[in-house]
Write an enzyme that holds these catalytic residues in place. Structure first.
Site, short mmCIF file in Angstrom:
data_model
loop_
_atom_site.label_atom_id
_atom_site.label_comp_id
_atom_site.label_asym_id
_atom_site.label_seq_id
_atom_site.Cartn_x
_atom_site.Cartn_y
_atom_site.Cartn_z
N GLY A 161 0.63 -1.08 -0.14
CA GLY A 161 0.09 0.29 0.09
C GLY A 161 0.90 1.08 -0.11
CB ALA A 206 0.46 5.30 6.50
CB CYS A 225 -8.01 15.47 2.05
SG CYS A 225 -7.48 14.84 2.98
CB VAL A 284 0.98 -7.55 -1.60
CG1 VAL A 284 0.80 -8.51 -0.93
CG2 VAL A 284 1.41 -6.91 -2.04
CB THR A 330 -3.69 -2.75 3.39
OG1 THR A 330 -4.11 -3.10 4.49
CG2 THR A 330 -2.34 -3.71 3.30
N GLY A 358 -18.51 5.73 4.77
CA GLY A 358 -17.10 5.99 6.37
C GLY A 358 -16.62 4.56 5.63
CE1 TYR A 413 8.35 -1.82 13.17
CE2 TYR A 413 9.32 -2.61 11.90
CZ TYR A 413 9.35 -2.53 12.52
OH TYR A 413 10.75 -2.64 12.98
CB ALA A 414 0.19 -2.82 10.22
CE1 TYR A 458 -10.30 43.15 19.12
CE2 TYR A 458 -8.96 44.34 20.33
CZ TYR A 458 -10.31 44.00 19.24
OH TYR A 458 -10.78 45.22 19.45
#
Lengths: 450, 450
Positions: free
Chosen positions: A9, A13, A44, A81, A108, A238, A278-279, A423
């Protein structure tokens, strides 16, 4: 030659961590596999291309393949993969090729949650994950007269103005009783709902979609027995951590549905952390800094921040990654919707008795034209600030970060109310709305203790 | 009947404290004497009326005499207090009348510093303290072709665009080597100077005014031997605490030139705090939170905040007032100039060896149009963050408050870099400029220690 690190992926990340390592340790051999044919683009940004705020999807591509080459990164796009053999320290690619690794990272990401209702496979049902999704939706928008957005989260709501501005009839369907339920309480969501209604949207909350209807192509959506015309449907209910491959490899999945990692991002098998595997990113779950519970927080900033910590681990620097507050901001039309920490509802779910105060203010001195109304809700656990929600057309971003810092430092409302603020009439009232809200919240906390 | 509290001066400190007490303890008899015929207006708003951002000076009047009456406040405008008899607990008014008090507050504010150069008394030499000053300057601006602003502080610079937008030739003269010397270091002031030059202003730094010339009315200003044409002059060379009356009453004046008060705002005589006699606002000096040294910080937010603490004291609640960081923001045209804590120069003056990092970033995602360049300078004492300077057309206000909080909590750059931030393409880059600057500053601090 065997790569030192293989990333499965190449999203926020994976790619960010790879970039950092490639810059600081150029001798490291890094390979990234991406199912997506294009990498290094801003997900985004897509709602804002659809709304013509940004001129094209190409603008969202942050790095070209040349950049990867210059950095010595081996980025293999359009390659899936299909399996991971932890004992053999190798991944299997679509087609059967195997690639050994020194260290492996599951990056991923997440996949859009698609409710299992009839008709989700019809033509005209869109999602917004890849650039290709974005382009396809942009084509569908031309000529569309009606759209149903399934899901009242940030991505769906940020995209709604793109439809509304084109005169498309928009219906937003949220299964929970109000919009943005994970970021907002109902008494704050109402401002967002009013804003979208004013823009012309129809909002249906507390009801799920029963079916998407049409012959080949979507024609309508049925919600609560009612049938709503729809030339197109945006699935924005979601996302879920993409853990399929990890699961298949026998890696532990946590209670929130993400890969269970330790503070060094090491995955676990039967509760024991594995070395060299790792992830990070949307596919993992992490610890909420206030409740200590496991959560999934699939936003770009979190993935990016994890990547910076992960890169240190992969370079041998043991900088542990801690619990999170997940500050976030969504821009819906010209309304900025910010949140951090726990909502009142999340407090209650975690057994915390919330005390809150809601303030309405201007973003500028009251005599200075052009400002916006600013709605703020501050939440305390009776002692310390644990959450905040803000909404306005300006002045939200900085205040969310300020409140994140206050919650991070475990400040009480009364201490926050005492901190100086700056201010000038064009940018703030003399007494900052946060100061006022914190002062009032402090009084409520005091009252609650008597 | 004898008032319980007499305020000498009804500006930001006095009037605010009086308001709070009148609301919470309506039985308190409060009298305020104001030399100014109008009270309760926003001084900070005047530059923006001159620049037609705000429609009239009347809009700056925040409360009418009716509001005072409703609150039971006895506000006597246009009345000068000429003497204070601490033993007799009475003040003497212009004309001879004496008024006894239960408690007395010096809230005499500040007065513009007028350099003692020939010609300061000429017609056409303006200052910007009272509403009447503002109206008079507004009249003078019509028809003026050239203006000299003496002083490169916030008020003068905020007013400069009002002149420039009318096509008036503007020269800004600052005695120190760069603009806004108390808020900015030279390497940050340069951005402000470039901006003003682009707007058409001429900037002369490091030179004082030698004389203001003219026959009856100002015609020119002499600076460093050069004569600059001027139809009008704005005296904006900073302000000084108005301590004349306190001094006359034998009250201690501190090393920074303000009335010396304790953390309960009690004035001192021969080093001993007096009961029932207080001072607050621009006329006092206070303690810098980082250096522990006495400073004068004559800005509205500080006076307002002091008033809130003073009101508690006057109501018998002992909430001590602490040292300050003086966060501030000025809006010059559409450039926002923010600062908090110490500059590099102030560090050096206080014997602190500063370590700093300067970052330039966009205020939005790099592909999102319409953002602004944001310049940030973060300063540490080698360990903790002690100051910040920010400049941009958006995104400054919230970040100044965020950094104020970080300095208040004595955070290290590395801790600040680790705090989460929120992100959306229209309002910020993925990695906040503060995060980046803090990270780089942390590295510099680490390097400095080796």
């Amino acid at each position: 030659m065997r790569p030192d690190i293989v990333f499965i992926g190449a999203g926020g990340a994976g790619l960010t961590a790879a970039f950092i390592i490639a810059r600081k340790r150029p001798e490291t051999r890094i390979t990234l596999f991406s199912r997506d044919p294009v990498v290094a683009y801003s997900q985004c940004g897509m709602p804002f291309v659809l709304d013509n705020k940004i001129e094209s999807f190409d603008r969202l591509i942050l790095y070209t393949p040349e950049v990867f080459k210059d950095l010595g990164l081996d980025v293999r796009t359009g390659v899936a993969v299909t399996g991971v053999d932890l004992d053999a320290r190798a991944v299997t690619l679509e087609g059967g090729e195997t690639v050994e690794y020194g260290k492996l990272v599951f990056s991923t990401g997440s996949i859009p949650f698609i409710p299992s209702v009839p008709g989700v496979g019809l033509r005209g049902v869109h999602r917004l994950l890849t650039l290709e999704d974005g382009r396809s939706l942009a084509r569908a928008v031309e000529g569309a007269k009606s759209a149903v957005i399934i899901g009242g989260g940030p991505i769906g709501l940020e995209t709604a103005p793109a439809f509304l501005d084109r005169g498309i009839e928009v219906t937003i369907v949220e299964r929970m009783p109000h919009l943005m339920p994970s970021a907002l309480d109902p008494d704050m969501a109402v401002f967002l709902e009013d804003y979208l209604k004013e823009m012309g949207a129809t909002i249906i909350t507390g009801k799920g979609v029963e079916s998407i209807n049409g012959a080949g192509k979507v024609e309508s959506v049925t919600v609560g027995g009612e049938t709503i015309k729809a030339d197109l449907v945006l699935m924005a209910a979601g996302v879920r951590p993409n853990v399929e491959l990890a699961k298949k490899a026998g890696i532990d999945i946590g209670p929130a549905g993400g890969i269970d990692v330790d503070e060094r991002f090491r995955v676990k098998k039967n509760g024991r952390a594995l070395d060299d595997v790792y992830a990070a990113g949307d596919c993992i779950e992490e610890v909420n800094a206030i409740t200590g519970r496991k959560v999934v927080c699939a936003i770009g900033t979190v993935a990016n921040r994890q990547a910076r910590f992960l890169a240190e681990q992969l370079m041998g620097n043991d900088v542990p990654y801690g619990p999170v507050l997940c500050p976030a901001i969504a821009v819906v039309g010209d309304l900025h919707v910010g949140s951090v920490g726990l909502t009142t509802m999340a407090c209650e779910a975690a057994g915390i008795k919330p005390v809150s105060f809601k303030a309405r203010s201007n973003t500028r001195a009251r005599y200075y034209p052009g400002g916006s109304q600013l709605n703020i809700k501050l939440i305390a656990d009776g002692e310390r600030i644990v959450g905040a929600q803000l909404m306005g057309k300006e002045g939200v971003h900085g205040r969310v970060n300020q409140l994140t810092l206050a919650i991070h430092k475990k400040m009480t409302p009364s201490e926050l109310a005492d901190v100086e603020t700056c201010y000038a009439p064009p940018v703030s009232p003399m007494i900052d709305p946060i100061t006022y809200a914190a002062e009032m919240l402090a009084l409520r906390c005091k009252k609650g203790k008597r």
